[in-house]
Design a protein around this motif. Structure first.
Motif, PDB file in Angstrom:
ATOM      1  N   GLN A 469       0.791  -1.171  -0.125  1.00  0.00           N
ATOM      2  CA  GLN A 469       0.006   0.104   0.073  1.00  0.00           C
ATOM      3  C   GLN A 469       0.820   1.236  -0.008  1.00  0.00           C
ATOM      4  O   GLN A 469       0.303   2.230   0.414  1.00  0.00           O
ATOM      5  N   LYS A 470       2.122   1.126  -0.387  1.00  0.00           N
ATOM      6  CA  LYS A 470       3.064   2.355  -0.238  1.00  0.00           C
ATOM      7  C   LYS A 470       4.118   2.128  -1.253  1.00  0.00           C
ATOM      8  O   LYS A 470       4.315   0.907  -1.744  1.00  0.00           O
ATOM      9  N   GLU A 471       4.863   3.112  -1.617  1.00  0.00           N
ATOM     10  CA  GLU A 471       6.129   3.041  -2.422  1.00  0.00           C
ATOM     11  C   GLU A 471       7.370   3.420  -1.774  1.00  0.00           C
ATOM     12  O   GLU A 471       7.071   4.103  -0.643  1.00  0.00           O
ATOM     13  N   GLY A 472       8.465   3.008  -2.180  1.00  0.00           N
ATOM     14  CA  GLY A 472       9.805   3.566  -1.386  1.00  0.00           C
ATOM     15  C   GLY A 472      10.980   2.720  -1.875  1.00  0.00           C
ATOM     16  O   GLY A 472      10.805   2.169  -3.239  1.00  0.00           O
ATOM     17  N   SER A 473      12.030   2.717  -1.151  1.00  0.00           N
ATOM     18  CA  SER A 473      13.195   2.056  -1.878  1.00  0.00           C
ATOM     19  C   SER A 473      13.668   1.340  -0.385  1.00  0.00           C
ATOM     20  O   SER A 473      13.650   1.808   0.676  1.00  0.00           O
ATOM     21  N   PHE A 474      14.348   0.062  -0.774  1.00  0.00           N
ATOM     22  CA  PHE A 474      15.156  -0.682   0.375  1.00  0.00           C
ATOM     23  C   PHE A 474      16.647  -0.654  -0.191  1.00  0.00           C
ATOM     24  O   PHE A 474      16.916  -0.722  -1.446  1.00  0.00           O
ATOM     25  N   THR A 475      17.437  -0.997   0.530  1.00  0.00           N
ATOM     26  CA  THR A 475      18.948  -1.180   0.468  1.00  0.00           C
ATOM     27  C   THR A 475      19.416  -2.384   0.782  1.00  0.00           C
ATOM     28  O   THR A 475      19.192  -2.932   1.684  1.00  0.00           O
ATOM     29  N   ASN A 476      19.643  -3.310   0.050  1.00  0.00           N
ATOM     30  CA  ASN A 476      19.888  -4.935   0.418  1.00  0.00           C
ATOM     31  C   ASN A 476      21.130  -5.011   0.771  1.00  0.00           C
ATOM     32  O   ASN A 476      22.383  -4.217   0.903  1.00  0.00           O
ATOM     33  N   VAL A 477      21.557  -6.287   1.101  1.00  0.00           N
ATOM     34  CA  VAL A 477      22.825  -6.782   1.551  1.00  0.00           C
ATOM     35  C   VAL A 477      24.009  -6.508   0.564  1.00  0.00           C
ATOM     36  O   VAL A 477      25.299  -6.156   1.037  1.00  0.00           O
ATOM     37  N   GLN A 478      23.992  -6.411  -0.764  1.00  0.00           N
ATOM     38  CA  GLN A 478      24.743  -6.005  -1.610  1.00  0.00           C
ATOM     39  C   GLN A 478      25.176  -4.326  -1.602  1.00  0.00           C
ATOM     40  O   GLN A 478      26.178  -3.937  -2.146  1.00  0.00           O
ATOM     41  N   GLY A 479      24.384  -3.608  -0.877  1.00  0.00           N
ATOM     42  CA  GLY A 479      24.385  -2.195  -0.971  1.00  0.00           C
ATOM     43  C   GLY A 479      23.594  -1.714  -2.268  1.00  0.00           C
ATOM     44  O   GLY A 479      23.806  -0.461  -2.737  1.00  0.00           O
ATOM     45  N   ARG A 480      22.429  -2.550  -2.746  1.00  0.00           N
ATOM     46  CA  ARG A 480      21.823  -2.097  -3.960  1.00  0.00           C
ATOM     47  C   ARG A 480      20.734  -1.623  -3.514  1.00  0.00           C
ATOM     48  O   ARG A 480      19.527  -2.119  -2.724  1.00  0.00           O
ATOM     49  N   VAL A 481      20.284  -0.176  -4.136  1.00  0.00           N
ATOM     50  CA  VAL A 481      19.131   0.316  -3.782  1.00  0.00           C
ATOM     51  C   VAL A 481      17.947  -0.033  -4.867  1.00  0.00           C
ATOM     52  O   VAL A 481      18.141   0.189  -5.940  1.00  0.00           O
ATOM     53  N   GLN A 482      17.002  -0.487  -4.296  1.00  0.00           N
ATOM     54  CA  GLN A 482      15.939  -0.952  -5.267  1.00  0.00           C
ATOM     55  C   GLN A 482      14.450  -0.263  -4.778  1.00  0.00           C
ATOM     56  O   GLN A 482      14.181  -0.091  -3.637  1.00  0.00           O
ATOM     57  N   TRP A 483      13.668   0.006  -5.809  1.00  0.00           N
ATOM     58  CA  TRP A 483      12.503   0.637  -5.733  1.00  0.00           C
ATOM     59  C   TRP A 483      11.351  -0.584  -5.743  1.00  0.00           C
ATOM     60  O   TRP A 483      11.052  -1.487  -6.426  1.00  0.00           O
ATOM     61  N   PHE A 484      10.396  -0.166  -4.645  1.00  0.00           N
ATOM     62  CA  PHE A 484       9.174  -1.080  -4.869  1.00  0.00           C
ATOM     63  C   PHE A 484       7.897   0.003  -4.964  1.00  0.00           C
ATOM     64  O   PHE A 484       7.884   1.089  -4.390  1.00  0.00           O
ATOM     65  N   GLN A 485       6.935  -0.416  -5.687  1.00  0.00           N
ATOM     66  CA  GLN A 485       5.862   0.333  -6.015  1.00  0.00           C
ATOM     67  C   GLN A 485       4.646   0.174  -5.125  1.00  0.00           C
ATOM     68  O   GLN A 485       4.278  -1.182  -4.782  1.00  0.00           O
ATOM     69  N   ARG A 486       3.546   0.877  -5.283  1.00  0.00           N
ATOM     70  CA  ARG A 486       2.480   0.895  -4.572  1.00  0.00           C
ATOM     71  C   ARG A 486       1.416   0.038  -5.423  1.00  0.00           C
ATOM     72  O   ARG A 486       1.097   0.126  -6.671  1.00  0.00           O
ATOM     73  N   ALA A 487       0.969  -1.179  -4.842  1.00  0.00           N
ATOM     74  CA  ALA A 487       0.102  -1.758  -5.509  1.00  0.00           C
ATOM     75  C   ALA A 487      -1.457  -1.295  -5.498  1.00  0.00           C
ATOM     76  O   ALA A 487      -2.501  -1.348  -6.419  1.00  0.00           O
ATOM     77  N   PHE A 488      -1.822  -0.889  -4.317  1.00  0.00           N
ATOM     78  CA  PHE A 488      -3.039  -0.056  -4.102  1.00  0.00           C
ATOM     79  C   PHE A 488      -3.091   0.659  -2.932  1.00  0.00           C
ATOM     80  O   PHE A 488      -2.246   0.579  -1.996  1.00  0.00           O
ATOM     81  N   LEU A 489      -4.224   1.503  -2.592  1.00  0.00           N
ATOM     82  CA  LEU A 489      -4.234   2.433  -1.434  1.00  0.00           C
ATOM     83  C   LEU A 489      -4.631   1.678  -0.260  1.00  0.00           C
ATOM     84  O   LEU A 489      -5.511   0.664  -0.494  1.00  0.00           O
ATOM     85  N   PRO A 490      -3.941   2.189   0.794  1.00  0.00           N
ATOM     86  CA  PRO A 490      -4.499   1.602   2.190  1.00  0.00           C
ATOM     87  C   PRO A 490      -5.746   2.049   2.431  1.00  0.00           C
ATOM     88  O   PRO A 490      -6.505   2.934   1.933  1.00  0.00           O
ATOM     89  N   PRO A 491      -6.765   1.255   3.147  1.00  0.00           N
ATOM     90  CA  PRO A 491      -8.119   1.368   3.654  1.00  0.00           C
ATOM     91  C   PRO A 491      -7.956   2.846   4.492  1.00  0.00           C
ATOM     92  O   PRO A 491      -7.326   2.803   5.323  1.00  0.00           O
ATOM     93  N   PRO A 492      -8.880   3.804   4.260  1.00  0.00           N
ATOM     94  CA  PRO A 492      -8.790   4.956   5.004  1.00  0.00           C
ATOM     95  C   PRO A 492      -9.415   4.641   6.418  1.00  0.00           C
ATOM     96  O   PRO A 492     -10.104   3.607   6.774  1.00  0.00           O
ATOM     97  N   PRO A 493      -8.746   5.055   7.640  1.00  0.00           N
ATOM     98  CA  PRO A 493      -7.762   6.076   7.619  1.00  0.00           C
ATOM     99  C   PRO A 493      -6.412   5.807   7.779  1.00  0.00           C
ATOM    100  O   PRO A 493      -5.537   6.675   8.073  1.00  0.00           O
ATOM    101  N   ALA A 494      -6.089   4.463   7.484  1.00  0.00           N
ATOM    102  CA  ALA A 494      -4.694   4.243   7.285  1.00  0.00           C
ATOM    103  C   ALA A 494      -3.941   4.821   6.511  1.00  0.00           C
ATOM    104  O   ALA A 494      -4.324   5.182   5.110  1.00  0.00           O
ATOM    105  N   ARG A 495      -2.480   5.033   6.708  1.00  0.00           N
ATOM    106  CA  ARG A 495      -1.715   5.935   5.699  1.00  0.00           C
ATOM    107  C   ARG A 495      -0.318   5.287   5.676  1.00  0.00           C
ATOM    108  O   ARG A 495      -0.012   4.686   6.528  1.00  0.00           O
ATOM    109  N   ALA A 496       0.132   5.488   4.685  1.00  0.00           N
ATOM    110  CA  ALA A 496       1.782   5.162   4.547  1.00  0.00           C
ATOM    111  C   ALA A 496       2.621   5.759   5.787  1.00  0.00           C
ATOM    112  O   ALA A 496       2.300   7.054   6.080  1.00  0.00           O
ATOM    113  N   HIS A 497       3.654   5.012   6.147  1.00  0.00           N
ATOM    114  CA  HIS A 497       4.487   5.613   7.205  1.00  0.00           C
ATOM    115  C   HIS A 497       4.985   6.942   6.837  1.00  0.00           C
ATOM    116  O   HIS A 497       5.173   7.629   7.807  1.00  0.00           O
TER     117      HIS A 497
END
Length: 556
Positions: A469-497
């Motif tokens: 329910q959100k997008e952002g990036s992670f840095t893995n054990v290799q030091g590789r920064v990778q993007w993840f995309q949002r699949a769908f919105l969280p149900p209100p009133p929940a919000r991304a961190h």
């Protein structure tokens, strides 16, 4: 008499080509050496049908579906076993090729059940695709089809269900277990027309990547029991993401419908997980559907009442401001999470910096060592969170003279306020003794999606989004920064961190409510060492190794 003119210098030799010229159906293309005709044709935009070939498995030339004509060779040849050479001329649409494909499909379908409407592979079945694309739309076979009594719809391991009436004996699953997993559970049993694929001596298919055997199966002979009959695959929406299971950071596709996650599938990234995904990470998909915190709550004495999210955030900001006035920012503690994105951990650190607080930390539980095969090597990870390295890079460690989580949990320091950005940050969040140490603060605020001991003890709980329910990036054990995309919105009133943290930052006089994760990444590139080249284009292309690789463990 003048001397004769010197001869003209010889023309320099043409530069040596590092590609080969292959002619497909009269169209020349340049391809790199070391590939076969199926892969070369794909570069030309031509699909040569096949079943047994897989780019990471040995070539066996078993299915005979990829036959093509090659100029200078009288008989048609299997494209998967034909090495390429410069000047090779290949024909893929001649009458002889079409007839061979149709005949091959007819043989494959002689004993194959006509059960596409009830087969779980329908919609992503290569036999179905090739039958429509290259087979005859009629059958001359009216004999009784072969059956495998006792070898149909049978679990052969904890995750994989086998149905040998559908098997076309391409051996992909056997080769995967031998060449990638290295465990070799699968083999051929019997001989001739009774040949079938099964496990050695009835032992289960139970390696760490067993569901990949179902992934490589081109038909419905091997399927995963967790997904069987839950959804038709053409109903599912696919979203690029990163596995949250450990710090290897396998690339996945989140497949959902109507805001429900149905499965994870591996997403090709040769530098990380290639075509594969471990069973542990794959079957975390269902955990994204859990939702136990659906409203913001605020504790008033012994009573807990519902609140709107902005009011709950303002309560946290008010407590922080009053504590700064009475005890100073050194009485406040901020805790990030290895489950949160780089953007979210960065925002938490910036809030701490804004109020002049050096008490911030992030920890991660250790898991058993997990292994994943990239195209060139095995990668290992032993964190129970995907982004501990990234959280540390974002600055979530005690500043000069600051305190960390260990100081709190061991009773060496008791803060007045504790802000936990993710209530599931580690197993300590459900340990009564450790939660009691955190609860020793006058005020405890958390963001959460599922309930645990920490949420039950908190003064303010904010409803937070899942990975899907959100997008952002992670840095893995290799030091590789990778993007993840949002699949769908969280149900209100929940919000991304990141939205909750921005609300808190704005309430404290820092940040802009209109920022997006992309805007936060711009700040990360400007401020965080090693991330200056991690552009949006690089992230969209599969991630980038940051400079000054950070590899560490921070287990609790």
């Amino acid at each position: 008499m003048s001397a004769p003119a010197p001869p003209a210098p010889a023309a320099p030799p043409p530069p040596k080509k590092d590609t080969l010229t292959i002619v497909f159906d009269g169209k020349p293309i340049e391809v790199p050496p070391g590939i076969n005709l199926i892969e070369a044709a794909k570069l030309a935009g031509i699909e040569i049908p096949h079943f047994c070939f897989h780019p990471r498995l040995s070539v066996v030339g078993q299915c005979r579906m990829c036959l093509v004509e090659i100029e200078g060779i009288p008989k048609i040849q299997a494209a998967c076993t034909t090495p390429i050479k410069d000047g090779l001329a290949v024909k893929t649409t001649t009458q002889k090729v079409r007839e061979s494909r149709a005949a091959n499909m007819e043989f494959l379908l002689i004993n194959h059940p006509l059960d596409c409407p009830i087969c779980d592979q329908a919609g992503e079945c290569k036999l179905q695709d090739n039958a429509f694309g290259y087979g005859e739309q009629r059958s001359r076979y009216d004999e009784r089809k072969r059956q495998y009594a006792g070898y149909d719809r049978t679990a052969i391991g904890p995750h994989v269900v086998a149905d040998m009436t559908r098997c076309i004996q391409c051996t992909r699953c056997i080769r995967f277990c031998q060449e990638i997993a290295g465990t070799g559970e699968l083999t051929f049993l019997d001989r001739g027309g009774r040949t079938l694929v099964w496990t050695h001596d009835g032992k289960p298919l139970a390696n760490d990547w067993s569901a990949c055997a179902a992934d490589v199966c081109p038909v419905g002979a091997l399927t995963t029991k967790e997904f069987r009959f839950r959804r038709r695959v053409w109903d599912l929406k696919k979203t690029p993401s990163v596995c949250p299971g450990c710090n290897i950071g396998c690339n996945i596709s989140i497949e959902d419908r109507d805001s429900v996650v149905y499965r994870f599938l591996p997403r090709l990234n040769p530098a990380v997980n290639d075509y594969w995904l471990c069973d542990y990470g794959r079957f975390l998909s269902e955990s994204l559907n859990a939702r136990e915190i659906s409203k913001a709550t605020v504790r008033e004495g012994s009573d807990v009442r519902d609140a709107i999210v902005p009011a709950a955030v303002e309560r946290i900001a008010s407590e922080i401001r009053s504590t700064i006035e009475t005890d100073g920012p050194s009485a406040i503690f901020f805790l990030g999470s290895a489950h949160l994105s780089n953007e979210e951990n960065f925002l938490l650190r910036k809030i701490a910096d804004h109020i002049g607080c050096g008490n911030r930390d992030v920890v991660v539980d250790r898991s058993r060592v997990r292994r994943m095969k990239s195209k060139t090597e095995w990668i290992e990870g032993d964190h129970a969170g995907a982004n501990y390295a990234g959280a540390r890079d974002m600055g979530l460690s005690p500043g000069p003279g600051g305190h960390g989580l260990t100081d709190v949990l061991e009773g060496r320091w008791i803060p007045q306020i504790v802000v936990v950005a993710d209530a599931s940050f580690a197993a300590a969040a459900d340990d009564a003794e450790k939660v009691g140490r955190l609860r020793g603060a006058r005020f405890l605020a958390v963001a959460a999606r599922t309930a645990n001991s920490l949420t039950r003890a908190a003064d303010v709980v904010l409803p937070a989004a899942s990975l899907a329910q959100k997008e952002g990036s992670f840095t893995n054990v290799q030091g590789r920064v990778q993007w993840f995309q949002r699949a769908f919105l969280p149900p209100p009133p929940a919000r991304a961190h990141w939205e909750l943290l921005l609300l808190l930052g704005v309430a404290l006089g820092w940040g802009d409510r209109n920022w997006t994760p992309a805007a936060v990444r711009t700040q990360i590139r400007e401020e965080v060492e090693g991330y200056d080249e991690v552009t949006e284009q690089e992230l969209a292309g599969g991630g980038l190794m940051k400079k000054g690789l950070f590899v560490s463990t921070g287990a609790v």
